[in-house]
Design a protein around this motif. Structure first.
Motif: not given
Length: 86
Positions: A11, A13, A15, A30, A77-80
């Motif tokens: 992940l 993130v 911010r 992460y 924003h979260r990028y998986h």
């Protein structure tokens, strides 16, 4: 399970916090092992970080955004990402 691909996930993130000219953008990675690493120094845009991850075999699976503009501005924003396990 022959022929099945095993995946690992991570992940990214992004911010954004601030108001007007007073803002701060940070990026945290992460990893699949549960690690948390501040990677802000590696680039100032999500594209720079996603391209770096792509060079390491990561593929973007989905993206999500949370925006809170009640007091100042906060965007997360979260990028998986995923890649085949070695």
């Amino acid at each position: 399970m022959d022929g099945m691909v095993a995946w690992e996930y991570a992940l990214l993130v992004r911010r954004y916090q601030g108001q007007g000219r007073n803002f701060h953008v940070s990026f945290v990675w992460y990893g699949p092992d549960g690690s948390r690493t501040d990677i802000t120094a590696y680039g100032d845009t999500a594209i720079a970080h996603l391209n770096r991850a792509g060079r390491e075999g990561w593929e973007l699976v989905s993206a999500a955004e949370d925006v809170n503009n009640v007091q100042g501005s906060t965007e997360v924003h979260r990028y998986h990402l995923k890649r085949p396990m070695a």
